[in-house]
Design an enzyme around this catalytic site. Structure first.
Site, PDB file in Angstrom:
ATOM      1  N   SER A 235      45.891  48.619  36.523  1.00 43.81           N
ATOM      2  CA  SER A 235      44.912  48.071  37.460  1.00 43.81           C
ATOM      3  C   SER A 235      43.747  48.997  37.738  1.00 43.81           C
ATOM      4  O   SER A 235      42.717  48.559  38.256  1.00 43.81           O
ATOM      5  CB  SER A 235      45.606  47.732  38.782  1.00 43.81           C
ATOM      6  N   HIS A 263      48.906  42.679  37.307  1.00 45.14           N
ATOM      7  CA  HIS A 263      47.546  42.364  36.878  1.00 45.14           C
ATOM      8  C   HIS A 263      47.478  41.755  35.478  1.00 45.14           C
ATOM      9  O   HIS A 263      46.383  41.466  34.992  1.00 45.14           O
ATOM     10  CB  HIS A 263      46.677  43.625  36.931  1.00 45.14           C
ATOM     11  N   LYS A 295      47.719  37.517  43.160  1.00 43.93           N
ATOM     12  CA  LYS A 295      46.563  37.587  42.261  1.00 43.93           C
ATOM     13  C   LYS A 295      46.369  36.227  41.589  1.00 43.93           C
ATOM     14  O   LYS A 295      45.853  35.298  42.200  1.00 43.93           O
ATOM     15  CB  LYS A 295      46.752  38.743  41.297  1.00 43.93           C
TER      16      LYS A 295
END
Length: 458
Positions: A235, A263, A295
């Site tokens: 990330s 991610h 996310k």
């Protein structure tokens, strides 16, 4: 010897009855303590510790004061007025936004919002208890089955915090007789989980599977269990490991492998299933797939996906699950709907990929240092010192671009950066404008970098 006629303690039945009656009468006749007595003898006041005396806090305030003198606004904790999409609004000011994990633009998607609202109507805003005792709802298992299917494994367990998922899982599975090896750029949650587990722990050079192999050749026999922890997409730097090699190493040395997909889910692979899909790897060859719901999946929380035995064990042993409230129904519903939209619309993933590569190429062409990034949603622009990164973030913000600085100690002092999160909703014009503004403002900041570093005490 006990006199049974008189009972235990030498008290007869009639004497006991008289004693109870006397106590009741005394209680009825008891008068409250006069208020005047309390006033004459007030409780002693003890002041709480003043945390402003902490050396670390004083240093923080000095740095903030220096920034204020230079007219540098605090880039953190700015409140967005609504949904942070490719564009956002902060304090009524419209901004081009590159500071959101909303990779596939699913936060605010009509299907996701409707699912969350329907879950509230049915279950309320909370399940009001740990799932182990009274908080279990059908929607929890629906989400866990969806996540297991997404990763191609047997089952999954969902917790209310991504950070706590790593800490609790690692702390539950590993102990003082074990060893944890983690990448030098690993997320704080894994490093903290390793520290709190009590296991021996070593960091290895970034993405260096050879170093892991060499270490295990020397020390594997000294430990009962060994865990290797890596990320699917890093990330801070936007690069990825050679998953196949790490799997070979862990298999050769009888170790476990944990891959943090926070991610990479929704970003890697043709349909967004993560690094296993991207690399063409059988997901069953990895012991633990960790991920977050905050996310791509438009919610909040974390999960571990793997074997049914692993999940069953964690559900009765992991403190972050056993002693924490179950996931809020709206969050579970939002994550389920996000998975469904992602799989139904793979063009979102391909559009994200195109935008990421465009940003990477444009940034390099503008002379910006993008470090190790491979252009998959996360692209840093490395500027040097923390002071320079803060100044640059403030400068681009004033130009209508929201991109946040990452400074020491999150990254080494000389690697401070602006971190750009690209989404499928960004247009080509958005990407090119962001790169142009950043390059122009960075050119202005460079000349003052030395002075600012000195003023900020670095």
């Amino acid at each position: 010897m006990v006199d049974h006629k008189r009972g235990f303690g030498g008290v007869s039945g009639s004497e006991k009855a008289a004693l109870v009656a006397g106590l009741r009468e005394a209680t009825r006749n008891r008068k409250p303590k006069p208020v005047a007595d309390l006033a004459a003898n007030p409780p002693r006041t003890i002041k709480a510790y003043d945390f402003a005396k902490l050396d670390a806090y004083r240093e923080l305030r000095m740095q903030r004061a220096a920034a204020d003198m230079m007219g540098i606004a605090n880039p953190f904790f700015r409140a967005h007025d609504g949904i942070a999409r490719a564009e956002t609004s902060i304090g009524g000011k419209p901004l081009l936004n590159f500071a959101s994990y909303n990779y596939l633009g699913l936060n605010g998607h009509p299907r996701v919002v409707t699912a969350a609202k329907q879950a509230i109507d049915r279950y309320g805003t909370t399940v009001s208890a740990s799932r182990l005792v009274a908080g279990e709802r059908p929607i929890h298992r629906e989400l866990e089955h969806a996540l297991a299917s997404l990763h191609g494994v047997e089952d999954a367990i969902v917790m209310v915090s991504g950070h706590a998922t790593n800490v609790s899982t690692i702390g539950t599975l590993l102990g003082p007789k074990d060893l944890i090896l983690y990448d030098s750029l690993i997320h704080n949650s894994i490093a903290e989980g390793a520290r709190l587990s009590g296991a021996a722990r070593l960091s290895f050079p970034h993405n260096d599977w050879r170093s892991v192999a060499a270490t295990l050749e020397k020390v594997r026999h000294d430990y009962d269990r060994v865990l290797i922890a890596i990320e699917g997409l890093y990330s801070m730097d936007g690069d990825m490991p050679d998953l196949a090699k790490f799997i070979e190493v862990k298999a050769e040395h009888d170790a476990w492998l944990l891959v943090d997909e926070a991610h990479s889910l929704g970003v890697l692979g043709a349909t967004g299933r993560g690094i296993a899909e991207h690399a063409g790897i059988d997901p069953a060859s990895v012991e633990m797939w960790m991920g977050t719901l905050s996310k791509t999946l438009s919610g909040c929380g974390g999960y571990i996906a793997g074997s049914s035995a692993l999940v069953e064990f964690l559900k009765v042993k992991a403190p972050g699950f056993v002693y924490s409230v179950g996931l809020a129904p709206a969050l579970a519903a939002a994550a389920i709907a996000s998975i469904e939209v992602m799989l139904a619309e793979p063009e979102r993933v391909s559009r994200l990929r195109d935008n990421g590569l465009l940003f990477l190429d444009a940034a390099r062409a503008a002379g910006l240092d993008v470090g190790l990034s491979e252009g998959y949603a996360v692209v840093p622009v490395i500027v040097g010192g923390s002071a320079q990164a803060a100044v640059l973030a403030d400068s681009v913000f004033k130009r209508g671009l929201n991109a946040l600085p990452i400074i020491y100690p999150a990254v080494p002092e000389k690697s401070a950066r602006l971190r750009f999160f690209i989404t499928s909703d960004h247009s080509e014009a958005d990407v090119r404008r962001a790169v142009a503004i950043t390059a122009e403002e960075f050119a202005k900041v460079r000349s003052t970098g030395s002075m600012l570093r000195q003023m900020m005490g670095h």
